[in-house]
Write a protein that holds these residues in place. Structure first.
Motif, PDB file in Angstrom:
ATOM      1  N   LYS A  52       0.854  -1.194   0.000  1.00 26.59           N
ATOM      2  CA  LYS A  52       0.000   0.000   0.000  1.00 26.59           C
ATOM      3  C   LYS A  52       0.886   1.239   0.000  1.00 26.59           C
ATOM      4  N   ILE A  53       0.972   1.880  -1.153  1.00 24.17           N
ATOM      5  CA  ILE A  53       1.765   3.101  -1.279  1.00 24.17           C
ATOM      6  C   ILE A  53       1.050   4.235  -0.558  1.00 24.17           C
ATOM      7  N   ALA A  59       0.580  -1.370  -5.218  1.00 21.45           N
ATOM      8  CA  ALA A  59       1.231  -2.037  -6.341  1.00 21.45           C
ATOM      9  C   ALA A  59       1.881  -3.308  -5.816  1.00 21.45           C
ATOM     10  N   GLY A  60       2.118  -4.250  -6.719  1.00 20.31           N
ATOM     11  CA  GLY A  60       2.731  -5.483  -6.264  1.00 20.31           C
ATOM     12  C   GLY A  60       3.144  -6.398  -7.389  1.00 20.31           C
ATOM     13  N   VAL A  61       3.534  -7.602  -6.992  1.00 17.45           N
ATOM     14  CA  VAL A  61       4.020  -8.616  -7.918  1.00 17.45           C
ATOM     15  C   VAL A  61       3.275  -9.927  -7.665  1.00 17.45           C
ATOM     16  N   LEU A  84       3.115  -7.840 -12.720  1.00 16.90           N
ATOM     17  CA  LEU A  84       3.196  -6.607 -11.933  1.00 16.90           C
ATOM     18  C   LEU A  84       1.810  -5.992 -11.966  1.00 16.90           C
ATOM     19  N   PHE A  85       1.311  -5.531 -10.820  1.00 17.62           N
ATOM     20  CA  PHE A  85      -0.049  -4.993 -10.811  1.00 17.62           C
ATOM     21  C   PHE A  85      -0.141  -3.706 -10.005  1.00 17.62           C
ATOM     22  N   THR A  86      -1.194  -2.942 -10.297  1.00 14.56           N
ATOM     23  CA  THR A  86      -1.559  -1.768  -9.503  1.00 14.56           C
ATOM     24  C   THR A  86      -3.042  -1.871  -9.180  1.00 14.56           C
TER      25      THR A  86
END
Length: 174
Positions: A52-53, A59-61, A84-86
Protein backbone atom coordinates in the motif's frame (compact mmCIF):
# COMPACT_ATOMS: atom_id res chain seq x y z
CA UNK A 1 12.10 -7.85 -18.21
CA UNK A 2 14.13 -8.59 -15.07
CA UNK A 3 15.10 -4.92 -14.86
CA UNK A 4 11.40 -3.91 -14.87
CA UNK A 5 10.69 -6.32 -12.02
CA UNK A 6 13.76 -5.18 -10.06
CA UNK A 7 12.94 -1.48 -10.54
CA UNK A 8 9.34 -2.00 -9.44
CA UNK A 9 10.43 -3.85 -6.31
CA UNK A 10 13.00 -1.14 -5.57
CA UNK A 11 10.36 1.62 -5.73
CA UNK A 12 8.08 -0.38 -3.46
CA UNK A 13 10.81 -0.87 -0.86
CA UNK A 14 11.88 2.78 -1.03
CA UNK A 15 8.27 3.65 -0.29
CA UNK A 16 8.31 1.21 2.63
CA UNK A 17 11.16 2.97 4.38
CA UNK A 18 9.50 6.35 3.87
CA UNK A 19 6.00 5.31 4.94
CA UNK A 20 6.40 3.51 8.25
CA UNK A 21 5.59 0.00 9.40
CA UNK A 22 6.07 -2.58 6.69
CA UNK A 23 3.56 -5.05 8.19
CA UNK A 24 0.76 -2.47 7.99
CA UNK A 25 1.37 -1.81 4.30
CA UNK A 26 1.99 -5.28 2.87
CA UNK A 27 -0.88 -7.54 1.86
CA UNK A 28 -1.15 -10.99 0.32
CA UNK A 29 -3.68 -12.37 -2.09
CA UNK A 30 -4.20 -14.27 -5.26
CA UNK A 31 -6.32 -17.04 -6.57
CA UNK A 32 -6.65 -20.77 -6.85
CA UNK A 33 -8.62 -22.59 -9.50
CA UNK A 34 -9.62 -26.18 -10.09
CA UNK A 35 -11.95 -27.85 -12.53
CA UNK A 36 -12.30 -31.45 -13.61
CA UNK A 37 -14.42 -33.08 -16.22
CA UNK A 38 -14.59 -36.29 -18.20
CA UNK A 39 -11.95 -35.10 -20.69
CA UNK A 40 -9.82 -32.52 -18.91
CA UNK A 41 -8.48 -31.38 -15.53
CA UNK A 42 -7.31 -27.79 -14.86
CA UNK A 43 -5.43 -26.47 -11.84
CA UNK A 44 -4.16 -22.92 -11.33
CA UNK A 45 -2.38 -21.09 -8.52
CA UNK A 46 -1.55 -17.37 -8.56
CA UNK A 47 -0.21 -15.88 -5.30
CA UNK A 48 0.41 -12.11 -5.09
CA UNK A 49 2.05 -9.72 -2.66
CA UNK A 50 1.17 -6.03 -2.68
CA UNK A 51 2.32 -2.87 -0.97
CA UNK A 52 0.00 0.00 0.00
CA UNK A 53 1.77 3.10 -1.28
CA UNK A 54 -1.14 5.21 0.02
CA UNK A 55 -4.40 4.17 1.66
CA UNK A 56 -6.06 3.98 -1.77
CA UNK A 57 -3.21 3.05 -4.14
CA UNK A 58 -1.11 -0.11 -4.08
CA UNK A 59 1.23 -2.04 -6.34
CA UNK A 60 2.73 -5.48 -6.26
CA UNK A 61 4.02 -8.62 -7.92
CA UNK A 62 2.64 -12.07 -8.52
CA UNK A 63 3.52 -15.43 -9.96
CA UNK A 64 1.23 -17.91 -11.66
CA UNK A 65 1.17 -21.59 -12.47
CA UNK A 66 -1.39 -23.46 -14.58
CA UNK A 67 -1.60 -27.21 -15.12
CA UNK A 68 -3.83 -28.78 -17.75
CA UNK A 69 -4.26 -32.54 -18.16
CA UNK A 70 -6.12 -33.76 -21.23
CA UNK A 71 -7.16 -37.41 -20.96
CA UNK A 72 -7.45 -38.45 -24.63
CA UNK A 73 -4.89 -38.20 -26.10
CA UNK A 74 -2.89 -38.07 -22.88
CA UNK A 75 -1.34 -34.59 -22.77
CA UNK A 76 -0.06 -32.55 -19.80
CA UNK A 77 0.57 -28.83 -20.19
CA UNK A 78 2.42 -26.57 -17.73
CA UNK A 79 2.22 -22.77 -17.96
CA UNK A 80 3.94 -20.34 -15.62
CA UNK A 81 4.70 -16.65 -15.40
CA UNK A 82 4.95 -13.44 -13.41
CA UNK A 83 3.05 -10.19 -13.18
CA UNK A 84 3.20 -6.61 -11.93
CA UNK A 85 -0.05 -4.99 -10.81
CA UNK A 86 -1.56 -1.77 -9.50
CA UNK A 87 -4.80 -1.30 -7.60
CA UNK A 88 -6.69 1.89 -6.77
CA UNK A 89 -9.53 1.69 -4.23
CA UNK A 90 -12.28 3.97 -5.52
CA UNK A 91 -14.34 3.31 -2.39
CA UNK A 92 -13.69 0.60 0.17
CA UNK A 93 -15.34 -2.19 -1.83
CA UNK A 94 -14.83 -1.11 -5.48
CA UNK A 95 -11.41 -0.80 -7.08
CA UNK A 96 -9.69 -0.19 -10.42
CA UNK A 97 -7.00 -2.69 -11.36
CA UNK A 98 -4.27 -3.08 -13.98
CA UNK A 99 -1.75 -5.86 -14.49
CA UNK A 100 1.08 -6.69 -16.87
CA UNK A 101 1.47 -10.46 -17.17
CA UNK A 102 4.25 -12.42 -18.85
CA UNK A 103 3.25 -16.05 -19.36
CA UNK A 104 5.39 -18.90 -20.67
CA UNK A 105 2.97 -21.45 -22.06
CA UNK A 106 2.98 -24.76 -23.87
CA UNK A 107 0.82 -25.59 -26.83
CA UNK A 108 0.29 -28.81 -28.75
CA UNK A 109 1.68 -29.02 -32.29
CA UNK A 110 0.89 -32.69 -32.90
CA UNK A 111 -0.92 -35.58 -31.25
CA UNK A 112 0.55 -38.75 -32.79
CA UNK A 113 3.09 -38.68 -31.27
CA UNK A 114 2.33 -35.81 -28.88
CA UNK A 115 4.48 -32.78 -29.68
CA UNK A 116 4.50 -29.54 -27.71
CA UNK A 117 6.25 -26.21 -28.04
CA UNK A 118 6.68 -23.35 -25.56
CA UNK A 119 6.42 -19.63 -26.20
CA UNK A 120 5.92 -16.40 -24.29
CA UNK A 121 2.83 -14.22 -24.21
CA UNK A 122 2.28 -10.71 -22.83
CA UNK A 123 -1.04 -9.47 -21.47
CA UNK A 124 -1.99 -5.99 -20.26
CA UNK A 125 -5.14 -6.41 -18.20
CA UNK A 126 -7.26 -3.40 -17.24
CA UNK A 127 -10.53 -3.39 -15.36
CA UNK A 128 -12.04 -3.34 -11.94
CA UNK A 129 -13.37 -5.36 -9.12
CA UNK A 130 -15.42 -5.72 -6.00
CA UNK A 131 -14.05 -6.83 -2.61
CA UNK A 132 -16.09 -8.04 0.34
CA UNK A 133 -14.52 -8.14 3.78
CA UNK A 134 -14.71 -11.63 5.29
CA UNK A 135 -13.60 -10.70 8.79
CA UNK A 136 -10.47 -9.16 10.22
CA UNK A 137 -8.17 -8.26 7.37
CA UNK A 138 -9.34 -11.01 4.98
CA UNK A 139 -11.45 -10.33 1.91
CA UNK A 140 -12.96 -12.03 -1.13
CA UNK A 141 -12.65 -10.26 -4.48
CA UNK A 142 -14.15 -10.61 -7.92
CA UNK A 143 -12.57 -8.88 -10.95
CA UNK A 144 -13.47 -8.35 -14.61
CA UNK A 145 -10.40 -7.50 -16.69
CA UNK A 146 -9.84 -6.81 -20.38
CA UNK A 147 -6.56 -7.68 -22.14
CA UNK A 148 -5.80 -4.66 -24.34
CA UNK A 149 -2.95 -6.59 -26.04
CA UNK A 150 -5.22 -9.46 -27.12
CA UNK A 151 -5.23 -10.09 -30.87
CA UNK A 152 -7.65 -12.63 -32.35
CA UNK A 153 -5.14 -13.38 -35.15
CA UNK A 154 -2.28 -14.28 -32.77
CA UNK A 155 -1.40 -17.93 -32.73
CA UNK A 156 -0.62 -19.54 -30.46
CA UNK A 157 -2.25 -17.72 -27.57
CA UNK A 158 -3.06 -18.99 -24.07
CA UNK A 159 -6.48 -17.31 -23.80
CA UNK A 160 -9.53 -17.69 -26.03
CA UNK A 161 -10.94 -14.27 -25.19
CA UNK A 162 -9.66 -10.81 -24.23
CA UNK A 163 -11.87 -10.98 -21.10
CA UNK A 164 -10.48 -12.44 -17.88
CA UNK A 165 -12.73 -13.03 -14.88
CA UNK A 166 -11.01 -13.71 -11.56
CA UNK A 167 -12.00 -14.48 -8.01
CA UNK A 168 -9.63 -14.62 -5.09
CA UNK A 169 -8.87 -14.16 -1.42
CA UNK A 170 -6.75 -11.38 0.06
CA UNK A 171 -5.24 -10.87 3.51
CA UNK A 172 -4.26 -7.41 4.70
CA UNK A 173 -5.92 -5.33 1.98
CA UNK A 174 -8.64 -3.96 4.32
Amino acid sequence: MRSILFTSCLFIFIGVSAQGKLADRIYFGGGFGFSAGADQTNLSLSPQVGYKITEKFSAGVGISYQYVKIKQPSISINNYGWSLFTRYNIVQQFFAYSEFERLSFEYVTGVDPVRKERTGYNSLLIGGGYAEQLGGRASFSLMALYNVLYDETDFPRPYNSPWVIRAGIGVGIF
